[in-house]
Design an enzyme around this catalytic site. Sequence first.
Site, PDB file in Angstrom:
ATOM      1  N   ASP A 127       0.875  -1.173   0.000  1.00 27.91           N
ATOM      2  CA  ASP A 127       0.000   0.000   0.000  1.00 27.91           C
ATOM      3  C   ASP A 127       0.911   1.222   0.000  1.00 27.91           C
ATOM      4  O   ASP A 127       2.123   1.112   0.180  1.00 27.91           O
ATOM      5  CB  ASP A 127      -0.885  -0.014   1.270  1.00 27.91           C
ATOM      6  CG  ASP A 127      -1.816   1.194   1.349  1.00 27.91           C
ATOM      7  OD1 ASP A 127      -2.435   1.547   0.335  1.00 27.91           O
ATOM      8  OD2 ASP A 127      -1.914   1.808   2.442  1.00 27.91           O
ATOM      9  N   SER A 128       0.301   2.395  -0.159  1.00 33.17           N
ATOM     10  CA  SER A 128       1.069   3.628  -0.072  1.00 33.17           C
ATOM     11  C   SER A 128       1.559   3.880   1.356  1.00 33.17           C
ATOM     12  O   SER A 128       2.505   4.643   1.557  1.00 33.17           O
ATOM     13  CB  SER A 128       0.195   4.803  -0.515  1.00 33.17           C
ATOM     14  OG  SER A 128      -0.966   4.859   0.300  1.00 33.17           O
TER      15      SER A 128
ATOM     16  N   CYS B 179     -11.198   2.760   0.587  1.00 31.41           N
ATOM     17  CA  CYS B 179      -9.757   3.018   0.722  1.00 31.41           C
ATOM     18  C   CYS B 179      -9.312   2.272   1.957  1.00 31.41           C
ATOM     19  O   CYS B 179      -9.988   2.316   2.993  1.00 31.41           O
ATOM     20  CB  CYS B 179      -9.504   4.515   0.881  1.00 31.41           C
ATOM     21  SG  CYS B 179      -7.822   4.932   1.424  1.00 31.41           S
TER      22      CYS B 179
ATOM     23  N   CYS C 228      -4.549  -1.732  -1.732  1.00 32.68           N
ATOM     24  CA  CYS C 228      -4.761  -0.316  -1.937  1.00 32.68           C
ATOM     25  C   CYS C 228      -5.740  -0.175  -3.093  1.00 32.68           C
ATOM     26  O   CYS C 228      -5.469  -0.684  -4.188  1.00 32.68           O
ATOM     27  CB  CYS C 228      -3.412   0.326  -2.289  1.00 32.68           C
ATOM     28  SG  CYS C 228      -3.521   2.060  -2.742  1.00 32.68           S
TER      29      CYS C 228
ATOM     30  N   HIS D  35      -7.112   2.733   4.100  1.00 32.09           N
ATOM     31  CA  HIS D  35      -6.796   3.495   5.318  1.00 32.09           C
ATOM     32  C   HIS D  35      -8.032   3.690   6.200  1.00 32.09           C
ATOM     33  O   HIS D  35      -7.912   3.856   7.419  1.00 32.09           O
ATOM     34  CB  HIS D  35      -6.255   4.885   4.954  1.00 32.09           C
ATOM     35  CG  HIS D  35      -4.810   4.907   4.572  1.00 32.09           C
ATOM     36  ND1 HIS D  35      -4.344   4.440   3.371  1.00 32.09           N
ATOM     37  CD2 HIS D  35      -3.712   5.364   5.246  1.00 32.09           C
ATOM     38  CE1 HIS D  35      -3.023   4.607   3.313  1.00 32.09           C
ATOM     39  NE2 HIS D  35      -2.618   5.163   4.436  1.00 32.09           N
TER      40      HIS D  35
ATOM     41  N   GLU E 210      -2.354   8.374   8.550  1.00 29.08           N
ATOM     42  CA  GLU E 210      -0.894   8.204   8.564  1.00 29.08           C
ATOM     43  C   GLU E 210      -0.263   8.899   9.774  1.00 29.08           C
ATOM     44  O   GLU E 210       0.757   8.462  10.289  1.00 29.08           O
ATOM     45  CB  GLU E 210      -0.270   8.777   7.282  1.00 29.08           C
ATOM     46  CG  GLU E 210      -0.522   7.940   6.029  1.00 29.08           C
ATOM     47  CD  GLU E 210       0.299   6.652   5.988  1.00 29.08           C
ATOM     48  OE1 GLU E 210       1.484   6.681   6.367  1.00 29.08           O
ATOM     49  OE2 GLU E 210      -0.252   5.614   5.574  1.00 29.08           O
TER      50      GLU E 210
HETATM   51  N1  DGL Z   1      -4.870   3.077   0.994  1.00 29.22           N
HETATM   52  C1  DGL Z   1      -5.058   3.492  -0.331  1.00 29.22           C
HETATM   53  C2  DGL Z   1      -6.349   3.078  -0.961  1.00 29.22           C
HETATM   54  O1  DGL Z   1      -6.894   2.068  -0.588  1.00 29.22           O
HETATM   55  C3  DGL Z   1      -4.451   4.728  -0.869  1.00 29.22           C
HETATM   56  C4  DGL Z   1      -4.483   5.936  -0.099  1.00 29.22           C
HETATM   57  C5  DGL Z   1      -3.603   6.974  -0.731  1.00 29.22           C
HETATM   58  O2  DGL Z   1      -2.397   6.798  -0.691  1.00 29.22           O
HETATM   59  O3  DGL Z   1      -4.144   7.966  -1.263  1.00 29.22           O
HETATM   60  O4  DGL Z   1      -6.849   3.724  -1.843  1.00 29.22           O
END
Ligand code: DGL
Length: 274
Positions: free
Chosen positions: A10-11, A184, A73, A186, A152
Amino acid sequence: MGAPPVGIFDSGVGGLSVLRHVRALLPDVDLLYVADQAHVPYGGRPAAEILRFSAGITRFLLDRGAGLIVVACNTASAAALTPLRQAFPAVPFVGMEPAVKPGAARTRTGRVGVMATAGTFESQRYTSLMERYASHVSLYQDPCVGLVELVESGQVDGPAMEALLRPVLEPMVAAGIDTLILGCTHYPFALPAIQRLVGPDVAVIDPAPAVARQVARVLAGPPGAGAPAGGARAFTTGDPAAFAALAARLLGLPLPTAPLGWAGDHLVSPAAGP
Ligand code: DGL
């Protein structure tokens, strides 16, 4: 020899919301996690750039022996999953997508909220999901600007989170949604705050358990060799100490984390030396 590890990326910390379900379902499997925190957030970046990062991370995980890659992600899956499958045809990939199909099947009011990044909403993959499964429902979408960064930073609940979520969720509730999709990875870490704001009558869908089941189905193909209890290790292109501290808090488990750096399109491990 044990089964090959599963690579997850993931990011940032978002994919840990997937890792925790994979770990719960497949405790014997070794997991390697990459967080590309040098580039977080991915959400506003061009698809071509996200594909470049995703391909570099995939090569790194394959070099470390990963036998399956989970693109944990939604944004990277939207931008890169199809070209990754073309570029690495021998590698099984499991990707993510906003749970529009189950959300549309579940709603009784015909109104469904979707929280995802701008990159996910703008993708062909999302448009196709809407066309295939949601033509009969109204979708209320919000790109949740700043939410990834807040997670984050570790502020998954509290006044800053509430202040960010309120203008996202109040209009959806006022519109009569009974289902809310977390598009997402996160966002599940903010679930207590999200559920408090939407109330108990709105079902909040986190696709991570379904993704973990898909990982288990794919792994069931080539037989594992009965590895002993699996371990989980992480790498980040950001600050390993900060990542490990936040991961331990989010997962309730220690996650040993090593540093990684980008050298062009390749990830290199400073710890491994030249
Ligand atoms: N966690 C990510 C997702 O599911 C990306 C969040 C990001 O880096 O913008 O989209």
